[in-house]
Design a protein around this motif. Structure first.
Motif, PDB file in Angstrom:
ATOM      1  N   ARG A   1      -9.368  -1.664  -9.501  1.00 15.58           N
ATOM      2  CA  ARG A   1      -9.087  -1.210 -10.868  1.00 15.58           C
ATOM      3  C   ARG A   1      -8.037  -2.129 -11.470  1.00 15.58           C
ATOM      4  NH1 ARG A   1      -5.376   3.155 -12.659  1.00 15.58           N
ATOM      5  NH2 ARG A   1      -5.142   3.719 -10.445  1.00 15.58           N
ATOM      6  N   LYS A   2      -8.347  -2.722 -12.610  1.00 14.84           N
ATOM      7  CA  LYS A   2      -7.372  -3.580 -13.274  1.00 14.84           C
ATOM      8  C   LYS A   2      -6.183  -2.756 -13.742  1.00 14.84           C
ATOM      9  CE  LYS A   2     -10.617  -7.090 -14.982  1.00 14.84           C
ATOM     10  NZ  LYS A   2     -11.085  -7.838 -16.183  1.00 14.84           N
TER      11      LYS A   2
ATOM     12  N   GLU B   1      -8.306   1.647  -5.144  1.00 15.50           N
ATOM     13  CA  GLU B   1      -8.244   3.056  -4.763  1.00 15.50           C
ATOM     14  C   GLU B   1      -9.481   3.373  -3.958  1.00 15.50           C
ATOM     15  OE1 GLU B   1      -7.857   7.536  -6.722  1.00 15.50           O
ATOM     16  OE2 GLU B   1      -7.716   5.761  -8.009  1.00 15.50           O
ATOM     17  N   HIS B   2      -9.293   3.767  -2.711  1.00 15.00           N
ATOM     18  CA  HIS B   2     -10.416   3.943  -1.786  1.00 15.00           C
ATOM     19  C   HIS B   2     -11.295   2.683  -1.781  1.00 15.00           C
ATOM     20  CE1 HIS B   2      -9.311   8.051  -1.029  1.00 15.00           C
ATOM     21  NE2 HIS B   2      -9.479   8.408  -2.285  1.00 15.00           N
TER      22      HIS B   2
ATOM     23  N   SER C   1       0.842  -1.194   0.000  1.00 19.51           N
ATOM     24  CA  SER C   1       0.000   0.000   0.000  1.00 19.51           C
ATOM     25  C   SER C   1       0.872   1.237   0.000  1.00 19.51           C
ATOM     26  CB  SER C   1      -0.913   0.028   1.232  1.00 19.51           C
ATOM     27  OG  SER C   1      -0.159   0.284   2.408  1.00 19.51           O
ATOM     28  N   ASP C   2       0.242   2.385  -0.154  1.00 16.73           N
ATOM     29  CA  ASP C   2       0.940   3.648   0.054  1.00 16.73           C
ATOM     30  C   ASP C   2       0.827   4.011   1.532  1.00 16.73           C
ATOM     31  OD1 ASP C   2      -0.937   6.416   0.234  1.00 16.73           O
ATOM     32  OD2 ASP C   2      -1.973   4.566  -0.331  1.00 16.73           O
ATOM     33  N   PRO C   3       1.569   5.008   2.021  1.00 17.92           N
ATOM     34  CA  PRO C   3       1.551   5.301   3.454  1.00 17.92           C
ATOM     35  C   PRO C   3       0.211   5.770   3.999  1.00 17.92           C
ATOM     36  CG  PRO C   3       3.506   6.252   2.423  1.00 17.92           C
ATOM     37  CD  PRO C   3       2.615   5.779   1.319  1.00 17.92           C
ATOM     38  N   THR C   4      -0.673   6.271   3.134  1.00 16.44           N
ATOM     39  CA  THR C   4      -1.954   6.775   3.615  1.00 16.44           C
ATOM     40  C   THR C   4      -3.049   5.712   3.640  1.00 16.44           C
ATOM     41  OG1 THR C   4      -2.837   7.416   1.437  1.00 16.44           O
ATOM     42  CG2 THR C   4      -1.376   8.992   2.550  1.00 16.44           C
ATOM     43  N   GLY C   5      -2.843   4.625   2.916  1.00 18.83           N
ATOM     44  CA  GLY C   5      -3.886   3.614   2.798  1.00 18.83           C
ATOM     45  C   GLY C   5      -4.884   3.898   1.700  1.00 18.83           C
ATOM     46  N   LYS C   6      -4.667   4.973   0.951  1.00 18.08           N
ATOM     47  CA  LYS C   6      -5.563   5.275  -0.177  1.00 18.08           C
ATOM     48  C   LYS C   6      -5.476   4.191  -1.236  1.00 18.08           C
ATOM     49  CE  LYS C   6      -6.181   8.624  -3.950  1.00 18.08           C
ATOM     50  NZ  LYS C   6      -5.700   9.918  -4.530  1.00 18.08           N
ATOM     51  N   TYR C   7      -4.252   3.751  -1.518  1.00 19.88           N
ATOM     52  CA  TYR C   7      -4.027   2.718  -2.528  1.00 19.88           C
ATOM     53  C   TYR C   7      -3.590   1.414  -1.869  1.00 19.88           C
ATOM     54  CZ  TYR C   7      -3.828   6.601  -5.889  1.00 19.88           C
ATOM     55  OH  TYR C   7      -4.108   7.720  -6.657  1.00 19.88           O
ATOM     56  N   LEU C   8      -4.271   0.333  -2.207  1.00 19.29           N
ATOM     57  CA  LEU C   8      -3.827  -1.009  -1.887  1.00 19.29           C
ATOM     58  C   LEU C   8      -3.497  -1.683  -3.210  1.00 19.29           C
ATOM     59  CD1 LEU C   8      -6.563  -2.076   0.696  1.00 19.29           C
ATOM     60  CD2 LEU C   8      -4.253  -1.274   1.205  1.00 19.29           C
ATOM     61  N   VAL C   9      -2.346  -2.346  -3.281  1.00 23.12           N
ATOM     62  CA  VAL C   9      -1.955  -3.005  -4.518  1.00 23.12           C
ATOM     63  C   VAL C   9      -1.924  -4.512  -4.299  1.00 23.12           C
ATOM     64  CG1 VAL C   9      -0.617  -1.028  -5.305  1.00 23.12           C
ATOM     65  CG2 VAL C   9       0.526  -2.823  -3.998  1.00 23.12           C
ATOM     66  N   GLY C  10      -2.210  -5.250  -5.360  1.00 24.10           N
ATOM     67  CA  GLY C  10      -2.203  -6.701  -5.240  1.00 24.10           C
ATOM     68  C   GLY C  10      -2.492  -7.351  -6.568  1.00 24.10           C
ATOM     69  N   ARG C  11      -3.182  -8.461  -6.498  1.00 23.04           N
ATOM     70  CA  ARG C  11      -3.547  -9.115  -7.746  1.00 23.04           C
ATOM     71  C   ARG C  11      -4.780  -9.978  -7.564  1.00 23.04           C
ATOM     72  NH1 ARG C  11       1.401 -13.274  -9.167  1.00 23.04           N
ATOM     73  NH2 ARG C  11       0.927 -14.952  -7.725  1.00 23.04           N
ATOM     74  N   THR C  12      -5.465 -10.191  -8.674  1.00 26.46           N
ATOM     75  CA  THR C  12      -6.609 -11.093  -8.751  1.00 26.46           C
ATOM     76  C   THR C  12      -6.290 -12.153  -9.800  1.00 26.46           C
ATOM     77  OG1 THR C  12      -7.703  -9.613 -10.341  1.00 26.46           O
ATOM     78  CG2 THR C  12      -8.251  -9.325  -7.993  1.00 26.46           C
ATOM     79  N   TYR C  13      -7.275 -13.007 -10.121  1.00 22.82           N
ATOM     80  CA  TYR C  13      -6.975 -14.171 -10.955  1.00 22.82           C
ATOM     81  C   TYR C  13      -8.029 -14.381 -12.046  1.00 22.82           C
ATOM     82  CZ  TYR C  13      -3.566 -14.979  -7.352  1.00 22.82           C
ATOM     83  OH  TYR C  13      -2.515 -14.811  -6.488  1.00 22.82           O
TER      84      TYR C  13
END
Length: 402
Positions: free
Chosen positions: A141-142, A136-137, A113-125
Motif C-alpha cells: 500500500r502506497k 499489510e499481510h 515491522s510491527d512485533p506481529t509481522g502483520k505490517y512490514l514498512v519500507g519503500r519502493t521507487y
C-alpha cells in the motif's frame, strides 16, 4: 550512496577476506546504505538500527569470518534458563519476493515491522525516486511520506508508523503516521528510530538521544553520562519503556552501548562484548525486544591488521552478553537474532535463510530489518553481486514454521 553503490563496494568481499592493510573507518562505515542513499548517516546519531554497509576508504581488510555458533547466553549470572529454539528454527524458512504497487519495478526494501509481522514498512521507487510503502499481510500500500529521501523505520500492531526524511538541506524531520495522515514529531533536526506498542517513540534531536512519550508529545531529552561532549541517539524502545542507544564522546568516538531503564535517570553502560575473544573496541546498540538487545561490535588486530565485526546479544534481565561473528540486525522477544547468515537462537541453534527462486545466497548481499516476536515472519531485502537485476534491492519476506 545508493543500493547499487553499496553492492559495488561490498563485491570484493564476495570471494572471501580481502587482502591489504585495514583502511576502513568503521565509525563512518556503519551507514544506512539504502534509507538515505544520497547521504551517509552514522549509527549512533539516530540511525543505530540502520542497515550495515561497509564503505571502503582506500582499501579493504575486514570482516567477520561468517556465521559461527555462539556460546549459549547462559552464564553464572543467569538464574533462569534461556528460551529454547522455537519450532520455526527446526522447520526452516521459505522465501517470497514482496510485491510492489501496480506499475512499479521490483526495486524495494523493507525497513522494519510491527512485533506481529502483520505490517512490514519500507519503500519502493516509482519513477526512480524513493517513496514509502507499507505491506499489510504482504499486500503493498502506497503511503508517501513528505520530504526528500523518506524512510519508514518502525510500526505498531495497530498500524502506527514512524520514519524520517529530509525537509531542508541536511535537516531531518521525524514523522509519525496515525489516523490516516503523517504528522511531524516535535523537535528540530529530529530522527525517529523506533516505536513500541504504547506508541512511545525514540530517536534523536539535534544529535542527542530523545524520547517522545506519544506522537503528540514534545521530545524528552534522555539523561547523559557525567561530563561534557556526549552525543548520540536512541535506537530501540521496549514495551516496558526500556530504551537502548549509542553514545559517543571525545574519549569514545566510535561509540558505546547504553540502556535507559524505565522511570528515568542516568543511562547504564552495557557490558563490553568480546570479538574474536578480545574486548571490543567499539560497540553499539540496535534493536531491543522483550529484554533482549542486539548490536554491533568491532575489534582491530594490532598494527592495523584485520578489523573483525560481530553482533553482541545482551540479556537485560541478567546482564549476560554473547557474541556471534557477522552482521545480525534484528532481535525478537525470544532472543533470536537474524542477519545475512540466518537465524541464531540464544542456545546457538541456527537456521539459514534461502533466497526466492532457489537463488544462491552466496551471490547476494542480504539485509534483514524485520522479525516477528514468534519468529515466523522475517523481512528484508537483497542485492545481487552477479549483475542480475542491475543489482537492485529486492524486498523479501521469509515465513518460518510455527
Amino acid at each position: 550512496m545508493n543500493e547499487q553503490d553499496g553492492a559495488t563496494l561490498l563485491r570484493p568481499l564476495a570471494g572471501g577476506q580481502p587482502r591489504g592493510a585495514s583502511t576502513v573507518d568503521i565509525a563512518k562505515a556503519i551507514a544506512d546504505g539504502d534509507r538515505h542513499h544520497r547521504r551517509v548517516r552514522l549509527v549512533g546519531s539516530a540511525g543505530a538500527g540502520a542497515t550495515v554497509v561497509l564503505v571502503a576508504v582506500a582499501g579493504w581488510t575486514v570482516v567477520a569470518d561468517g556465521p559461527q555458533k555462539p556460546a549459549p547466553v547462559s552464564t553464572a549470572a543467569e538464574k533462569s534458563p534461556s528460551p529454547g529454539p522455537s519450532p520455526s528454527a527446526k522447520k526452516g524458512c521459505e522465501a517470497q519476493q514482496l510485491a510492489t504497487p501496480a506499475g512499479e519495478t521490483v526495486r524495494a526494501i523493507v525497513g522494519g515491522s510491527d512485533p506481529t509481522g502483520k505490517y512490514l514498512v519500507g519503500r519502493t521507487y516509482p519513477g526512480g525516486k524513493p517513496s514509502t510503502v507499507v505491506w499489510e499481510h504482504l499486500q503493498p500500500r502506497k503511503l508517501p511520506m513528505p520530504g526528500e529521501d523518506p524512510s519508514l523505520s518502525g510500526a505498531t500492531s495497530t498500524g502506527v508508523f514512524i520514519g524520517s526524511s529530509f525537509t531542508g538541506d541536511q535537516t531531518t524531520t521525524a514523522w509519525v503516521y496515525k489516523g490516516g495522515k503523517f504528522s511531524k514529531l516535535a523537535g528540530t533536526n529530529a530522527m525517529a528510530s523506533a516505536i513500541n506498542e504504547r506508541e512511545v517513540i525514540v530517536g534523536s534531536v539535534q544529535g542527542k538521544p530523545a524520547m517522545w512519550a506519544s506522537p503528540e508529545a514534545q521530545p524528552t531529552m534522555l539523561a547523559m553520562p557525567a561530563g561534557k561532549g556526549w552525543a548520540g541517539g536512541a535506537s530501540g524502545v521496549d514495551d516496558d519503556g526500556t530504551i537502548v542507544g549509542t553514545l559517543t564522546s571525545s574519549e569514545f568516538k566510535e561509540g558505546q552501548a547504553y540502556v535507559w531503564r524505565p522511570g528515568g535517570g542516568a543511562p547504564q553502560k552495557l557490558a563490553r562484548p568480546t570479538v574474536k575473544g578480545k574486548p571490543a573496541m567499539a560497540y553499539r546498540t540496535g534493536k531491543v525486544r522483550g529484554g533482549w538487545v542486539v548490536g554491533w561490535a568491532s575489534y582491530d588486530e594490532p598494527n592495523r591488521g584485520p578489523r573483525w565485526i560481530a553482533a553482541p546479544r545482551w540479556n537485560l534481565r541478567t546482564g549476560a552478553v554473547d557474541t556471534t561473528d557477522g552482521f545480525y540486525t534484528v532481535i525478537n522477544a525470544q532472543g533470536k537474532i537474524v542477519g545475512q547468515a540466518g537465524v541464531v537462537a540464544p542456545d546457538g541453534t541456527t537456521t539459514t535463510l534461502p533466497l526466492p527462486g532457489g537463488q544462491d545466497s552466496k551471490s547476494a548481499m542480504v539485509n534483514i530489518e524485520a522479525l516477528s516476536d514468534d519468529g515466523t515472519i522475517i523481512g528484508g531485502y537483497y542485492n545481487t553481486r552477479d549483475g542480475s537485476l542491475d543489482e537492485q534491492p529486492v524486498a523479501v519476506v521469509w515465513t518460518c514454521g510455527s
